[in-house]
Design a protein around this motif. Structure first.
Motif, PDB file in Angstrom:
ATOM      1  N   PRO A 114       0.847  -1.199   0.000  1.00  0.00           N
ATOM      2  CA  PRO A 114       0.000   0.000   0.000  1.00  0.00           C
ATOM      3  C   PRO A 114       0.881   1.246   0.000  1.00  0.00           C
ATOM      4  O   PRO A 114       1.896   1.309   0.705  1.00  0.00           O
ATOM      5  N   VAL A 115       0.488   2.230  -0.815  1.00  0.00           N
ATOM      6  CA  VAL A 115       1.266   3.466  -0.952  1.00  0.00           C
ATOM      7  C   VAL A 115       0.334   4.667  -0.967  1.00  0.00           C
ATOM      8  O   VAL A 115      -0.863   4.547  -1.218  1.00  0.00           O
ATOM      9  N   THR A 116       0.937   5.828  -0.709  1.00  0.00           N
ATOM     10  CA  THR A 116       0.256   7.106  -0.873  1.00  0.00           C
ATOM     11  C   THR A 116       1.053   7.905  -1.890  1.00  0.00           C
ATOM     12  O   THR A 116       2.286   7.984  -1.793  1.00  0.00           O
ATOM     13  N   ALA A 117       0.366   8.468  -2.864  1.00  0.00           N
ATOM     14  CA  ALA A 117       1.014   9.216  -3.945  1.00  0.00           C
ATOM     15  C   ALA A 117       0.934  10.708  -3.689  1.00  0.00           C
ATOM     16  O   ALA A 117      -0.057  11.206  -3.152  1.00  0.00           O
ATOM     17  N   ARG A 118       1.989  11.395  -4.105  1.00  0.00           N
ATOM     18  CA  ARG A 118       2.023  12.856  -4.019  1.00  0.00           C
ATOM     19  C   ARG A 118       2.652  13.398  -5.286  1.00  0.00           C
ATOM     20  O   ARG A 118       3.739  12.976  -5.677  1.00  0.00           O
ATOM     21  N   LEU A 119       1.938  14.324  -5.948  1.00  0.00           N
ATOM     22  CA  LEU A 119       2.456  14.990  -7.137  1.00  0.00           C
ATOM     23  C   LEU A 119       3.579  15.922  -6.716  1.00  0.00           C
ATOM     24  O   LEU A 119       3.411  16.736  -5.806  1.00  0.00           O
ATOM     25  N   LEU A 120       4.727  15.804  -7.374  1.00  0.00           N
ATOM     26  CA  LEU A 120       5.859  16.676  -7.060  1.00  0.00           C
ATOM     27  C   LEU A 120       5.766  17.947  -7.887  1.00  0.00           C
ATOM     28  O   LEU A 120       5.437  17.908  -9.072  1.00  0.00           O
ATOM     29  N   GLU A 121       6.077  19.065  -7.250  1.00  0.00           N
ATOM     30  CA  GLU A 121       6.010  20.360  -7.914  1.00  0.00           C
ATOM     31  C   GLU A 121       7.221  21.199  -7.537  1.00  0.00           C
ATOM     32  O   GLU A 121       7.920  20.908  -6.561  1.00  0.00           O
ATOM     33  N   GLY A 122       7.463  22.232  -8.328  1.00  0.00           N
ATOM     34  CA  GLY A 122       8.497  23.204  -8.015  1.00  0.00           C
ATOM     35  C   GLY A 122       9.884  22.609  -7.896  1.00  0.00           C
ATOM     36  O   GLY A 122      10.284  21.749  -8.692  1.00  0.00           O
ATOM     37  N   GLU A 123      10.602  23.045  -6.879  1.00  0.00           N
ATOM     38  CA  GLU A 123      11.987  22.622  -6.676  1.00  0.00           C
ATOM     39  C   GLU A 123      12.096  21.121  -6.416  1.00  0.00           C
ATOM     40  O   GLU A 123      13.023  20.465  -6.878  1.00  0.00           O
ATOM     41  N   GLU A 124      11.114  20.587  -5.694  1.00  0.00           N
ATOM     42  CA  GLU A 124      11.128  19.150  -5.405  1.00  0.00           C
ATOM     43  C   GLU A 124      11.009  18.334  -6.699  1.00  0.00           C
ATOM     44  O   GLU A 124      11.709  17.343  -6.891  1.00  0.00           O
ATOM     45  N   ARG A 125      10.142  18.794  -7.615  1.00  0.00           N
ATOM     46  CA  ARG A 125      10.009  18.110  -8.904  1.00  0.00           C
ATOM     47  C   ARG A 125      11.290  18.253  -9.707  1.00  0.00           C
ATOM     48  O   ARG A 125      11.760  17.298 -10.327  1.00  0.00           O
ATOM     49  N   ALA A 126      11.865  19.458  -9.730  1.00  0.00           N
ATOM     50  CA  ALA A 126      13.088  19.695 -10.497  1.00  0.00           C
ATOM     51  C   ALA A 126      14.222  18.783 -10.025  1.00  0.00           C
ATOM     52  O   ALA A 126      14.959  18.223 -10.845  1.00  0.00           O
ATOM     53  N   GLU A 127      14.349  18.628  -8.732  1.00  0.00           N
ATOM     54  CA  GLU A 127      15.376  17.750  -8.176  1.00  0.00           C
ATOM     55  C   GLU A 127      15.138  16.294  -8.576  1.00  0.00           C
ATOM     56  O   GLU A 127      16.055  15.588  -8.997  1.00  0.00           O
ATOM     57  N   ALA A 128      13.893  15.861  -8.464  1.00  0.00           N
ATOM     58  CA  ALA A 128      13.553  14.488  -8.858  1.00  0.00           C
ATOM     59  C   ALA A 128      13.758  14.297 -10.363  1.00  0.00           C
ATOM     60  O   ALA A 128      14.262  13.257 -10.799  1.00  0.00           O
ATOM     61  N   TRP A 129      13.377  15.294 -11.168  1.00  0.00           N
ATOM     62  CA  TRP A 129      13.505  15.206 -12.620  1.00  0.00           C
ATOM     63  C   TRP A 129      14.963  15.019 -13.026  1.00  0.00           C
ATOM     64  O   TRP A 129      15.275  14.214 -13.911  1.00  0.00           O
ATOM     65  N   THR A 130      15.859  15.740 -12.372  1.00  0.00           N
ATOM     66  CA  THR A 130      17.290  15.601 -12.661  1.00  0.00           C
ATOM     67  C   THR A 130      17.741  14.170 -12.416  1.00  0.00           C
ATOM     68  O   THR A 130      18.442  13.576 -13.245  1.00  0.00           O
ATOM     69  N   ALA A 131      17.325  13.595 -11.303  1.00  0.00           N
ATOM     70  CA  ALA A 131      17.681  12.203 -10.997  1.00  0.00           C
ATOM     71  C   ALA A 131      17.042  11.244 -12.004  1.00  0.00           C
ATOM     72  O   ALA A 131      17.676  10.270 -12.436  1.00  0.00           O
ATOM     73  N   LEU A 132      15.814  11.529 -12.402  1.00  0.00           N
ATOM     74  CA  LEU A 132      15.121  10.668 -13.362  1.00  0.00           C
ATOM     75  C   LEU A 132      15.799  10.677 -14.728  1.00  0.00           C
ATOM     76  O   LEU A 132      15.846   9.648 -15.411  1.00  0.00           O
ATOM     77  N   LEU A 133      16.339  11.820 -15.146  1.00  0.00           N
ATOM     78  CA  LEU A 133      17.021  11.896 -16.446  1.00  0.00           C
ATOM     79  C   LEU A 133      18.321  11.097 -16.438  1.00  0.00           C
ATOM     80  O   LEU A 133      18.719  10.558 -17.472  1.00  0.00           O
ATOM     81  N   VAL A 134      18.966  10.995 -15.301  1.00  0.00           N
ATOM     82  CA  VAL A 134      20.148  10.134 -15.182  1.00  0.00           C
ATOM     83  C   VAL A 134      19.709   8.671 -15.245  1.00  0.00           C
ATOM     84  O   VAL A 134      20.323   7.843 -15.914  1.00  0.00           O
ATOM     85  N   PHE A 135      18.618   8.381 -14.556  1.00  0.00           N
ATOM     86  CA  PHE A 135      18.059   7.031 -14.479  1.00  0.00           C
ATOM     87  C   PHE A 135      17.589   6.528 -15.851  1.00  0.00           C
ATOM     88  O   PHE A 135      17.854   5.402 -16.234  1.00  0.00           O
ATOM     89  N   TRP A 136      16.878   7.387 -16.602  1.00  0.00           N
ATOM     90  CA  TRP A 136      16.318   7.004 -17.914  1.00  0.00           C
ATOM     91  C   TRP A 136      16.306   8.230 -18.826  1.00  0.00           C
ATOM     92  O   TRP A 136      15.331   8.986 -18.864  1.00  0.00           O
ATOM     93  N   PRO A 137      17.390   8.483 -19.570  1.00  0.00           N
ATOM     94  CA  PRO A 137      17.514   9.676 -20.415  1.00  0.00           C
ATOM     95  C   PRO A 137      16.374   9.918 -21.413  1.00  0.00           C
ATOM     96  O   PRO A 137      16.089  11.082 -21.722  1.00  0.00           O
ATOM     97  N   PRO A 138      15.684   8.884 -21.929  1.00  0.00           N
ATOM     98  CA  PRO A 138      14.589   9.167 -22.866  1.00  0.00           C
ATOM     99  C   PRO A 138      13.482  10.060 -22.299  1.00  0.00           C
ATOM    100  O   PRO A 138      12.720  10.655 -23.063  1.00  0.00           O
ATOM    101  N   TYR A 139      13.387  10.205 -20.980  1.00  0.00           N
ATOM    102  CA  TYR A 139      12.377  11.110 -20.428  1.00  0.00           C
ATOM    103  C   TYR A 139      12.558  12.530 -20.980  1.00  0.00           C
ATOM    104  O   TYR A 139      11.582  13.251 -21.172  1.00  0.00           O
ATOM    105  N   ALA A 140      13.799  12.935 -21.231  1.00  0.00           N
ATOM    106  CA  ALA A 140      14.051  14.272 -21.797  1.00  0.00           C
ATOM    107  C   ALA A 140      13.432  14.390 -23.189  1.00  0.00           C
ATOM    108  O   ALA A 140      12.849  15.427 -23.533  1.00  0.00           O
ATOM    109  N   THR A 141      13.535  13.334 -23.998  1.00  0.00           N
ATOM    110  CA  THR A 141      12.936  13.328 -25.336  1.00  0.00           C
ATOM    111  C   THR A 141      11.420  13.417 -25.226  1.00  0.00           C
ATOM    112  O   THR A 141      10.775  14.159 -25.969  1.00  0.00           O
ATOM    113  N   TYR A 142      10.851  12.656 -24.283  1.00  0.00           N
ATOM    114  CA  TYR A 142       9.398  12.691 -24.111  1.00  0.00           C
ATOM    115  C   TYR A 142       8.940  14.099 -23.734  1.00  0.00           C
ATOM    116  O   TYR A 142       7.951  14.601 -24.262  1.00  0.00           O
ATOM    117  N   GLN A 143       9.661  14.745 -22.807  1.00  0.00           N
ATOM    118  CA  GLN A 143       9.275  16.088 -22.370  1.00  0.00           C
ATOM    119  C   GLN A 143       9.390  17.095 -23.515  1.00  0.00           C
ATOM    120  O   GLN A 143       8.539  17.959 -23.668  1.00  0.00           O
TER     121      GLN A 143
END
Length: 160
Positions: A114-143
């Motif tokens: 069981p989990v609880t989801a939270r939409l990331l926004e602002g600086e928190e999203r930007a930080e996560a996005w940077t990590a996600l692009l290292v994890f899976w670079p195609p996300y940049a192409t999708y964006q």
């Protein structure tokens, strides 16, 4: 050779042709293999960590199961999910479901969590996005392919 295979999959998954075909093929294969193996195997997880996300439908109220790639976080209690929709224009339905009903569950390695989801926004999203692009670079192409900001959610294990 593994690095070459990953790069090849990243290149293929960044194409528009993949974005047209994958949403119809990949989830169906994942759901079938997941069911046949009692929740122990996801085909797509051979390249990226994956989960089966079970949400409550935003309009229907019915359970909705969606196979998704995820980025496990270092704490072992949370995961990042990206609503890329393979670089297609609209937000995927599961993101609407989580916005309406943030309590959900994931099936990972044969266990329901069981989990609880939270939409990331602002600086928190930007930080996560940077990590996600290292994890899976195609996300940049999708964006780059879409006008919308791709939604990023943090799922945290419920109950502490």
């Amino acid at each position: 050779m593994a690095g070459l295979g990953v790069r090849l999959v990243q290149r293929v998954s960044s194409t528009r042709a993949f974005a047209k075909v994958a949403p119809h093929v990949v989830p169906a294969l994942d759901r079938t293999v997941h069911r046949l193996t009692g929740g122990r195997v996801l085909l797509s997880a051979q390249m990226l960590p994956g989960v089966i996300l079970t949400t409550t439908g935003a309009r229907s109220g019915l359970p909705r199961r969606t196979p998704l790639a995820c980025m496990p976080e270092d704490d072992g209690r949370s995961w990042l999910l990206v609503g890329s929709n393979f670089g297609r224009t609209g937000h995927p339905a599961w993101t609407h479901n989580l916005l309406t009903h943030p309590d959900a569950s994931i099936s990972r390695r044969g266990r329901d969590i069981p989990v609880t989801a939270r939409l990331l926004e602002g600086e928190e999203r930007a930080e996560a996005w940077t990590a996600l692009l290292v994890f899976w670079p195609p996300y940049a192409t999708y964006q780059a392919r879409v006008d919308r900001e791709i939604r990023v959610f943090r799922l945290t294990r419920a109950g502490g």
